[in-house]
Design a protein around this motif. Structure first.
Motif, PDB file in Angstrom:
ATOM      1  N   GLY A 171      19.146  42.588 -18.238  1.00 22.47           N
ATOM      2  CA  GLY A 171      20.172  42.755 -19.257  1.00 22.47           C
ATOM      3  C   GLY A 171      20.549  41.506 -20.010  1.00 22.47           C
ATOM      4  O   GLY A 171      21.387  41.548 -20.917  1.00 22.47           O
ATOM      5  N   PHE A 172      19.934  40.365 -19.670  1.00 25.64           N
ATOM      6  CA  PHE A 172      20.327  39.127 -20.356  1.00 25.64           C
ATOM      7  C   PHE A 172      19.807  39.115 -21.795  1.00 25.64           C
ATOM      8  O   PHE A 172      20.554  39.308 -22.739  1.00 25.64           O
ATOM      9  CB  PHE A 172      19.838  37.906 -19.573  1.00 25.64           C
ATOM     10  CG  PHE A 172      20.156  36.610 -20.274  1.00 25.64           C
ATOM     11  CD1 PHE A 172      21.463  36.252 -20.518  1.00 25.64           C
ATOM     12  CD2 PHE A 172      19.143  35.764 -20.698  1.00 25.64           C
ATOM     13  CE1 PHE A 172      21.771  35.063 -21.186  1.00 25.64           C
ATOM     14  CE2 PHE A 172      19.432  34.581 -21.359  1.00 25.64           C
ATOM     15  CZ  PHE A 172      20.749  34.224 -21.606  1.00 25.64           C
ATOM     16  N   SER A 187      24.650  45.004 -21.583  1.00 28.45           N
ATOM     17  CA  SER A 187      24.099  43.901 -20.800  1.00 28.45           C
ATOM     18  C   SER A 187      24.716  43.840 -19.408  1.00 28.45           C
ATOM     19  O   SER A 187      24.006  43.681 -18.406  1.00 28.45           O
ATOM     20  CB  SER A 187      24.352  42.586 -21.545  1.00 28.45           C
ATOM     21  OG  SER A 187      23.914  41.483 -20.781  1.00 28.45           O
ATOM     22  N   VAL A 188      26.030  43.986 -19.332  1.00 35.01           N
ATOM     23  CA  VAL A 188      26.712  43.938 -18.030  1.00 35.01           C
ATOM     24  C   VAL A 188      26.314  45.135 -17.166  1.00 35.01           C
ATOM     25  O   VAL A 188      26.115  45.001 -15.949  1.00 35.01           O
ATOM     26  CB  VAL A 188      28.239  43.897 -18.229  1.00 35.01           C
ATOM     27  CG1 VAL A 188      28.956  44.044 -16.884  1.00 35.01           C
ATOM     28  CG2 VAL A 188      28.653  42.598 -18.893  1.00 35.01           C
ATOM     29  N   ALA A 189      26.187  46.298 -17.785  1.00 40.15           N
ATOM     30  CA  ALA A 189      25.784  47.492 -17.031  1.00 40.15           C
ATOM     31  C   ALA A 189      24.384  47.327 -16.446  1.00 40.15           C
ATOM     32  O   ALA A 189      24.115  47.758 -15.319  1.00 40.15           O
ATOM     33  CB  ALA A 189      25.839  48.724 -17.927  1.00 40.15           C
ATOM     34  N   MET A 190      23.499  46.703 -17.210  1.00 41.75           N
ATOM     35  CA  MET A 190      22.139  46.455 -16.711  1.00 41.75           C
ATOM     36  C   MET A 190      22.147  45.451 -15.563  1.00 41.75           C
ATOM     37  O   MET A 190      21.407  45.600 -14.586  1.00 41.75           O
ATOM     38  CB  MET A 190      21.248  45.977 -17.855  1.00 41.75           C
ATOM     39  CG  MET A 190      21.013  47.031 -18.935  1.00 41.75           C
ATOM     40  SD  MET A 190      20.152  46.400 -20.391  1.00 41.75           S
ATOM     41  CE  MET A 190      18.482  46.215 -19.749  1.00 41.75           C
ATOM     42  N   ALA A 191      22.999  44.424 -15.674  1.00 46.91           N
ATOM     43  CA  ALA A 191      23.130  43.452 -14.584  1.00 46.91           C
ATOM     44  C   ALA A 191      23.677  44.136 -13.334  1.00 46.91           C
ATOM     45  O   ALA A 191      23.200  43.892 -12.220  1.00 46.91           O
ATOM     46  CB  ALA A 191      24.055  42.312 -15.008  1.00 46.91           C
ATOM     47  N   GLN A 192      24.657  45.001 -13.517  1.00 50.52           N
ATOM     48  CA  GLN A 192      25.240  45.738 -12.388  1.00 50.52           C
ATOM     49  C   GLN A 192      24.176  46.555 -11.666  1.00 50.52           C
ATOM     50  O   GLN A 192      24.079  46.535 -10.431  1.00 50.52           O
ATOM     51  CB  GLN A 192      26.358  46.652 -12.875  1.00 50.52           C
ATOM     52  CG  GLN A 192      26.965  47.509 -11.776  1.00 50.52           C
ATOM     53  CD  GLN A 192      28.040  48.452 -12.294  1.00 50.52           C
ATOM     54  OE1 GLN A 192      28.344  48.457 -13.479  1.00 50.52           O
ATOM     55  NE2 GLN A 192      28.602  49.256 -11.407  1.00 50.52           N
ATOM     56  N   GLN A 193      23.351  47.262 -12.442  1.00 55.42           N
ATOM     57  CA  GLN A 193      22.301  48.079 -11.841  1.00 55.42           C
ATOM     58  C   GLN A 193      21.311  47.218 -11.066  1.00 55.42           C
ATOM     59  O   GLN A 193      20.910  47.557  -9.945  1.00 55.42           O
ATOM     60  CB  GLN A 193      21.573  48.866 -12.929  1.00 55.42           C
ATOM     61  CG  GLN A 193      20.470  49.775 -12.389  1.00 55.42           C
ATOM     62  CD  GLN A 193      19.685  50.437 -13.495  1.00 55.42           C
ATOM     63  OE1 GLN A 193      19.094  49.775 -14.340  1.00 55.42           O
ATOM     64  NE2 GLN A 193      19.693  51.763 -13.510  1.00 55.42           N
ATOM     65  N   LYS A 194      20.931  46.087 -11.655  1.00 54.87           N
ATOM     66  CA  LYS A 194      19.972  45.201 -10.988  1.00 54.87           C
ATOM     67  C   LYS A 194      20.544  44.662  -9.688  1.00 54.87           C
ATOM     68  O   LYS A 194      19.863  44.644  -8.648  1.00 54.87           O
ATOM     69  CB  LYS A 194      19.598  44.055 -11.936  1.00 54.87           C
ATOM     70  CG  LYS A 194      18.676  42.994 -11.340  1.00 54.87           C
ATOM     71  CD  LYS A 194      17.309  43.536 -10.977  1.00 54.87           C
ATOM     72  CE  LYS A 194      16.537  43.972 -12.213  1.00 54.87           C
ATOM     73  NZ  LYS A 194      15.103  44.276 -11.875  1.00 54.87           N
TER      74      LYS A 194
END
Length: 249
Positions: free
Chosen positions: A182-183, A195-202
């Motif tokens: 998400g970066f 971006s934050v949601a993608m980081a959370q999932q990762k």
């Protein structure tokens, strides 16, 4: 490994230089341990990727031209350009071909591209090294395939091979390891919620493995993930692979 002492010109990306200088020092530590002559050109700056991704092609080409000058090798001398960032290596290998297509700098560009490597692929694919014998780190790790490493540079096996050779370290593969963190540079600024949601999932996938460490080749990914981990006070630590390989000795 090449018969002669490998001569390595290190390229230290902006993120590493400003925020993670210890990672650069650890890369040097590892390269010297495997017998490389390591050089640092203090005139180096950026590869031009931020400007390129933002659409400023002329400006990025100016920066890229400086990169070619900073990392030009004397005629007849075999030198390698090695970086602890697959993102920057991907920029040099791919975007430079577009920036310099049909220009007088194209031959020089091609020569630099052919000898530019991300750290782990240089160790494994060029030097033929499968492990750093001195490396020790107790715990379990999960690995994040950065988009640049996997899709731009074709790097997947080399980091895992080196990490699996670290004494005391066990690999636990997470779900969707090849999904973006998400970066994406300015993507994280322009599309913060996504971006934050993608980081959370990762991070959730990483936590589900029970790993102690989340490791990758790119500090840009790790910086983004670490910000989420710190905000949520989660029990997992991010580490660049150079820092892992330099641990315990």
């Amino acid at each position: 490994m090449p018969s002669a002492t490998p001569i390595v010109d290190i390229f230290i990306p902006c993120f590493v230089d400003q925020l993670y200088p210890h990672t650069a020092l650890n890369m040097v530590k590892v390269l010297e341990a495997v017998g490389c002559q390591v050089n640092y050109n203090p005139a180096q700056t950026c590869c031009g990727q931020p400007a390129y991704n933002a659409g400023y092609k002329a400006e990025s080409r100016n920066i890229a031209e400086k990169f070619l000058t900073d990392f030009g090798a004397p005629v007849g001398e075999q030198r390698y350009v090695v970086s602890p960032s697959a993102s920057c290596v991907g920029m040099v290998r791919n975007a430079y071909s577009h920036l310099f297509a049909g220009t007088p700098e194209a031959p020089q560009c091609g020569a630099v591209q052919q000898r530019t490597y991300e750290l782990t692929e240089f160790l494994v694919d060029v030097l033929g090294i499968s492990a750093i014998p001195q490396a020790q780190l107790a715990g379990r790790y999960t690995y994040h395939d950065s988009c640049s490493a996997l899709r731009e540079c074709g790097i997947r096996a080399a980091p895992r091979q080196l990490l699996d050779g670290v004494a005391g370290l066990e690999r636990l593969e997470m779900a969707e390891t090849t999904t973006c963190c998400g970066f994406g540079g300015t993507f994280a600024v322009k599309f913060e919620s996504i971006s934050v949601a993608m980081a959370q999932q990762k991070v959730e996938h990483a936590l589900a493995t029970g790993a102690d460490y989340l490791v990758s080749t790119d500090v840009s990914c790790l910086m983004h993930l670490e910000a989420y981990i710190r905000r949520e006070k989660l029990d997992i630590k991010t580490m660049h692979i150079a820092d892992v390989l330099a641990s315990g000795w």
